[in-house]
Design an enzyme around this catalytic site. Structure first.
Site, PDB file in Angstrom:
ATOM      1  N   VAL A  47       0.870  -1.170   0.000  1.00  0.00           N
ATOM      2  CA  VAL A  47       0.000   0.000   0.000  1.00  0.00           C
ATOM      3  C   VAL A  47       0.911   1.224   0.000  1.00  0.00           C
ATOM      4  CG1 VAL A  47      -1.766   1.297   1.263  1.00  0.00           C
ATOM      5  CG2 VAL A  47      -1.829  -1.211   1.237  1.00  0.00           C
ATOM      6  N   ARG A  58       0.501  16.119  -5.336  1.00  0.00           N
ATOM      7  CA  ARG A  58       1.062  17.412  -5.732  1.00  0.00           C
ATOM      8  C   ARG A  58       1.571  17.366  -7.173  1.00  0.00           C
ATOM      9  NH1 ARG A  58       3.143  17.089  -0.380  1.00  0.00           N
ATOM     10  NH2 ARG A  58       5.099  16.205  -1.174  1.00  0.00           N
ATOM     11  N   ARG A 106      -2.319  -1.325 -19.675  1.00  0.00           N
ATOM     12  CA  ARG A 106      -1.237  -0.614 -20.366  1.00  0.00           C
ATOM     13  C   ARG A 106      -0.102  -1.603 -20.625  1.00  0.00           C
ATOM     14  NH1 ARG A 106      -3.039   2.980 -16.487  1.00  0.00           N
ATOM     15  NH2 ARG A 106      -1.371   2.484 -15.011  1.00  0.00           N
ATOM     16  N   LYS A 113       8.689   2.037 -22.401  1.00  0.00           N
ATOM     17  CA  LYS A 113       8.906   3.459 -22.162  1.00  0.00           C
ATOM     18  C   LYS A 113      10.288   3.863 -22.683  1.00  0.00           C
ATOM     19  CE  LYS A 113       5.897   4.009 -18.112  1.00  0.00           C
ATOM     20  NZ  LYS A 113       5.811   4.516 -16.722  1.00  0.00           N
ATOM     21  N   SER A 115      12.728   5.057 -21.269  1.00  0.00           N
ATOM     22  CA  SER A 115      13.786   4.669 -20.331  1.00  0.00           C
ATOM     23  C   SER A 115      14.212   3.219 -20.505  1.00  0.00           C
ATOM     24  CB  SER A 115      13.300   4.863 -18.891  1.00  0.00           C
ATOM     25  OG  SER A 115      12.213   3.985 -18.607  1.00  0.00           O
ATOM     26  N   GLU A 140      -3.789  -1.506  -8.729  1.00  0.00           N
ATOM     27  CA  GLU A 140      -2.969  -1.718  -9.922  1.00  0.00           C
ATOM     28  C   GLU A 140      -2.171  -3.004  -9.774  1.00  0.00           C
ATOM     29  OE1 GLU A 140      -0.431   1.258 -12.501  1.00  0.00           O
ATOM     30  OE2 GLU A 140       0.815   0.450 -10.883  1.00  0.00           O
TER      31      GLU A 140
END
Length: 218
Positions: A47, A58, A106, A113, A115, A140
């Site tokens: 979690v 943020r 996905r 990606k 990276s 997820e």
């Protein structure tokens, strides 16, 4: 939405992780008890910490009111597989289960990606029974090979040090390592049947010599 009571807020997510780990580990056990190859090798879960949730709120501009629907990985499960083919088999198994609903996928294996990161992400809606009745939460599930998980773990550790701003040399080495990791997975897939036959032979031989394995006793 008033100030979040974090301990109370995270209870159903913790419950979901605990339940899902048990269910996927039992699924692995079911394959093994039927003397079949299990597409699941390891299952872990976590979690998100409160600090990690706040930081992501943020960074992604997620409001308190939309937290439960916009942050899909507060509850996270990681399933590790031996072969790339196993990853897609696990994804199929998720779709046919009636105790969860797949709402998003996905594929970072077919479309890695920049990276070099590779993994298969599935977001599910999962029902939790609470003292106030049933609630549905998002979780997820990341499905990877062992090689993909090794690379991702190293990259994640370096990310803490460099906060995502890797020196160019490190960045290039990580990309090369990701490609080498994927080449390893591809080579293992080419001899998958031979590997599985050898693993089955080893398991059968061990049972003949030593009696039931610990897995048999579970």
């Amino acid at each position: 939405m008033s100030e979040i009571k974090w301990n109370e807020f995270l209870i159903p997510y913790s419950q979901a992780v605990d339940e899902l780990k048990i269910k996927f580990r039992n699924l692995r056990k079911e394959f093994l008890e039927k003397n079949e190859h299990s597409p699941i090798e390891f299952v872990t879960g976590r979690v998100k910490t409160v600090d990690s949730i706040k930081e992501k709120m943020r960074r992604r501009f997620i409001s308190k009111e939309l937290l439960e629907q916009d942050m899909q990985d507060i509850a996270g499960i990681r399933i590790q597989c031996q072969f790339v083919e196993d990853i897609y088999e696990v994804a199929k198994l998720l779709h046919i289960r009636e105790d969860m609903r797949v709402i998003e996928e996905r594929d970072y294996i077919a479309n890695s990606k920049p990276s070099g990161y590779r993994s298969y992400h599935v977001v599910i809606e999962y029902p939790i029974q609470t003292s106030n009745g049933q609630i549905n939460i998002l979780a997820e599930i990341q499905i990877r090979t062992l090689a993909m998980n090794f690379w991702s773990t190293i990259e994640h550790s370096l990310n803490y040090k460099y906060k995502g701003d890797f020196p160019e040399e490190i960045n290039e080495r990580l990309k090369r390592a990701a490609e080498a990791s994927f080449m390893l997975d591809e080579e293992m897939s080419k001899i998958r049947e031979e590997i599985q036959d050898a693993q089955q032979y080893f398991t059968d031989r061990k049972r003949d010599l030593n009696g039931p394995t610990e897995q048999d006793k579970k």
